[in-house]
Design a protein around this motif. Structure first.
Motif, PDB file in Angstrom:
ATOM      1  N   PRO A  85       0.859  -1.196   0.000  1.00 23.92           N
ATOM      2  CA  PRO A  85       0.000   0.000   0.000  1.00 23.92           C
ATOM      3  C   PRO A  85       0.887   1.235   0.000  1.00 23.92           C
ATOM      4  O   PRO A  85       1.912   1.281   0.666  1.00 23.92           O
ATOM      5  CB  PRO A  85      -0.761  -0.120   1.317  1.00 23.92           C
ATOM      6  N   HIS A  86       0.499   2.197  -0.760  1.00 27.12           N
ATOM      7  CA  HIS A  86       1.295   3.420  -0.883  1.00 27.12           C
ATOM      8  C   HIS A  86       0.344   4.553  -1.235  1.00 27.12           C
ATOM      9  O   HIS A  86      -0.550   4.368  -2.054  1.00 27.12           O
ATOM     10  CB  HIS A  86       2.346   3.240  -1.981  1.00 27.12           C
ATOM     11  N   PRO A  87       0.527   5.748  -0.640  1.00 32.34           N
ATOM     12  CA  PRO A  87      -0.376   6.858  -0.958  1.00 32.34           C
ATOM     13  C   PRO A  87      -0.161   7.382  -2.371  1.00 32.34           C
ATOM     14  O   PRO A  87       0.912   7.208  -2.961  1.00 32.34           O
ATOM     15  CB  PRO A  87      -0.011   7.928   0.081  1.00 32.34           C
ATOM     16  N   LEU A  88      -1.178   8.014  -2.893  1.00 33.28           N
ATOM     17  CA  LEU A  88      -1.149   8.668  -4.190  1.00 33.28           C
ATOM     18  C   LEU A  88      -0.857  10.141  -3.966  1.00 33.28           C
ATOM     19  O   LEU A  88      -1.529  10.800  -3.173  1.00 33.28           O
ATOM     20  CB  LEU A  88      -2.504   8.517  -4.890  1.00 33.28           C
ATOM     21  N   LYS A  89       0.138  10.672  -4.657  1.00 36.96           N
ATOM     22  CA  LYS A  89       0.465  12.090  -4.560  1.00 36.96           C
ATOM     23  C   LYS A  89      -0.320  12.837  -5.636  1.00 36.96           C
ATOM     24  O   LYS A  89      -0.286  12.470  -6.808  1.00 36.96           O
ATOM     25  CB  LYS A  89       1.968  12.295  -4.760  1.00 36.96           C
ATOM     26  N   ARG A  96       0.248  22.852  -5.003  1.00 38.58           N
ATOM     27  CA  ARG A  96      -0.403  22.371  -3.788  1.00 38.58           C
ATOM     28  C   ARG A  96      -0.405  20.847  -3.857  1.00 38.58           C
ATOM     29  O   ARG A  96      -0.701  20.266  -4.906  1.00 38.58           O
ATOM     30  CB  ARG A  96      -1.821  22.902  -3.686  1.00 38.58           C
ATOM     31  N   VAL A  97      -0.081  20.194  -2.747  1.00 36.23           N
ATOM     32  CA  VAL A  97       0.090  18.738  -2.753  1.00 36.23           C
ATOM     33  C   VAL A  97      -0.797  18.094  -1.696  1.00 36.23           C
ATOM     34  O   VAL A  97      -0.900  18.588  -0.572  1.00 36.23           O
ATOM     35  CB  VAL A  97       1.570  18.367  -2.475  1.00 36.23           C
ATOM     36  N   TRP A  98      -1.431  16.990  -2.099  1.00 40.02           N
ATOM     37  CA  TRP A  98      -2.165  16.142  -1.165  1.00 40.02           C
ATOM     38  C   TRP A  98      -1.626  14.726  -1.297  1.00 40.02           C
ATOM     39  O   TRP A  98      -1.177  14.319  -2.369  1.00 40.02           O
ATOM     40  CB  TRP A  98      -3.656  16.088  -1.498  1.00 40.02           C
ATOM     41  N   LEU A  99      -1.719  13.962  -0.236  1.00 39.97           N
ATOM     42  CA  LEU A  99      -1.441  12.531  -0.274  1.00 39.97           C
ATOM     43  C   LEU A  99      -2.740  11.807   0.050  1.00 39.97           C
ATOM     44  O   LEU A  99      -3.321  12.019   1.113  1.00 39.97           O
ATOM     45  CB  LEU A  99      -0.360  12.148   0.737  1.00 39.97           C
ATOM     46  N   ALA A 100      -3.200  10.992  -0.870  1.00 44.20           N
ATOM     47  CA  ALA A 100      -4.439  10.236  -0.678  1.00 44.20           C
ATOM     48  C   ALA A 100      -4.079   8.812  -0.294  1.00 44.20           C
ATOM     49  O   ALA A 100      -3.315   8.135  -0.996  1.00 44.20           O
ATOM     50  CB  ALA A 100      -5.269  10.253  -1.960  1.00 44.20           C
ATOM     51  N   ALA A 101      -4.640   8.345   0.808  1.00 44.35           N
ATOM     52  CA  ALA A 101      -4.359   6.995   1.295  1.00 44.35           C
ATOM     53  C   ALA A 101      -4.981   5.954   0.376  1.00 44.35           C
ATOM     54  O   ALA A 101      -6.092   6.131  -0.132  1.00 44.35           O
ATOM     55  CB  ALA A 101      -4.899   6.826   2.708  1.00 44.35           C
ATOM     56  N   GLU A 102      -4.258   4.859   0.196  1.00 43.74           N
ATOM     57  CA  GLU A 102      -4.794   3.752  -0.575  1.00 43.74           C
ATOM     58  C   GLU A 102      -5.787   2.991   0.292  1.00 43.74           C
ATOM     59  O   GLU A 102      -5.542   2.753   1.475  1.00 43.74           O
ATOM     60  CB  GLU A 102      -3.663   2.818  -1.024  1.00 43.74           C
ATOM     61  N   THR A 103      -6.915   2.639  -0.301  1.00 44.86           N
ATOM     62  CA  THR A 103      -7.882   1.813   0.426  1.00 44.86           C
ATOM     63  C   THR A 103      -7.406   0.368   0.359  1.00 44.86           C
ATOM     64  O   THR A 103      -6.547   0.028  -0.450  1.00 44.86           O
ATOM     65  CB  THR A 103      -9.294   1.934  -0.182  1.00 44.86           C
ATOM     66  N   ASP A 104      -7.975  -0.480   1.145  1.00 45.37           N
ATOM     67  CA  ASP A 104      -7.520  -1.873   1.169  1.00 45.37           C
ATOM     68  C   ASP A 104      -8.373  -2.800   0.312  1.00 45.37           C
ATOM     69  O   ASP A 104      -8.279  -4.013   0.425  1.00 45.37           O
ATOM     70  CB  ASP A 104      -7.483  -2.386   2.603  1.00 45.37           C
ATOM     71  N   THR A 105      -9.169  -2.241  -0.588  1.00 42.53           N
ATOM     72  CA  THR A 105     -10.106  -3.079  -1.335  1.00 42.53           C
ATOM     73  C   THR A 105      -9.472  -3.860  -2.484  1.00 42.53           C
ATOM     74  O   THR A 105      -9.972  -4.909  -2.848  1.00 42.53           O
ATOM     75  CB  THR A 105     -11.265  -2.234  -1.897  1.00 42.53           C
ATOM     76  N   VAL A 106      -8.380  -3.367  -3.074  1.00 43.36           N
ATOM     77  CA  VAL A 106      -7.824  -4.041  -4.255  1.00 43.36           C
ATOM     78  C   VAL A 106      -6.304  -4.175  -4.202  1.00 43.36           C
ATOM     79  O   VAL A 106      -5.659  -4.300  -5.222  1.00 43.36           O
ATOM     80  CB  VAL A 106      -8.223  -3.300  -5.556  1.00 43.36           C
ATOM     81  N   THR A 107      -5.716  -4.176  -3.030  1.00 39.69           N
ATOM     82  CA  THR A 107      -4.255  -4.147  -2.920  1.00 39.69           C
ATOM     83  C   THR A 107      -3.561  -5.415  -3.395  1.00 39.69           C
ATOM     84  O   THR A 107      -2.357  -5.425  -3.561  1.00 39.69           O
ATOM     85  CB  THR A 107      -3.808  -3.842  -1.476  1.00 39.69           C
ATOM     86  N   ASP A 108      -4.273  -6.500  -3.643  1.00 42.24           N
ATOM     87  CA  ASP A 108      -3.625  -7.732  -4.090  1.00 42.24           C
ATOM     88  C   ASP A 108      -3.456  -7.802  -5.611  1.00 42.24           C
ATOM     89  O   ASP A 108      -2.897  -8.757  -6.119  1.00 42.24           O
ATOM     90  CB  ASP A 108      -4.396  -8.952  -3.581  1.00 42.24           C
TER      91      ASP A 108
END
Length: 159
Positions: A85-89, A96-108
């Protein structure tokens, strides 16, 4: 031949003057049962290496309340492998920068990732081009998001 050129010129002028009708937008509504609804924008965008990505931006609403706003990125199988899992920049043109957290629904799945954009969309107050920095396993790659796509995302988020 002259008439065809004249007709195409007039048609192009009308489209440029009047714009593209809303019916061509790719925002759709999907009832999911009961009082739950999903609003979705679907686009295909190309990263800086010309690889195509399916970009699905969607919002789930239940009982009139926003449940979630997510962005799903899907690369072609055998193509780029996303780091999990890794955030999206997410970066605007004004840096202006945001980091969006990865959800755990499709990480495989190596070519698919989904990110929580609820807070980003609350703070994104203008239709501005964005740059998504996709976290790949060996590097990162930028995926430009043009203003018309950002506008669709804002429309979905405001529903």
């Amino acid at each position: 031949m002259y008439r065809l050129g004249w007709f195409l010129g007039v048609a192009l002028a009308l489209v440029m003057t009047l714009g593209v009708p809303d019916g061509l937008a790719s925002v759709h509504t999907y009832p999911e049962g009961g009082d739950r609804v999903m609003y979705r924008s679907l686009q295909t965008l190309r990263d800086r290496t010309d690889q195509a990505w399916q970009v699905v931006f969607y919002k789930r609403v239940q009982g009139g309340q926003t449940e979630s706003i997510h962005l799903r990125l899907v690369g072609f199988p055998g193509g780029a492998a996303l780091e999990h899992p890794h955030p999206l920049k997410i970066t605007t043109g004004t840096e202006r920068v945001w980091l969006a957290a990865e959800t755990d629904t499709v990480t495989d799945v190596p070519n698919v990732a989904e990110y929580d954009l609820l807070e980003v969309m609350r703070q994104l107050t203008a239709t501005t081009p964005l740059r998504l920095t996709l976290p790949l396993q060996k590097t990162a790659i930028d995926l430009p998001v043009p203003p018309f796509v950002v506008e669709e995302w804002r429309q979905v988020a405001q529903k």
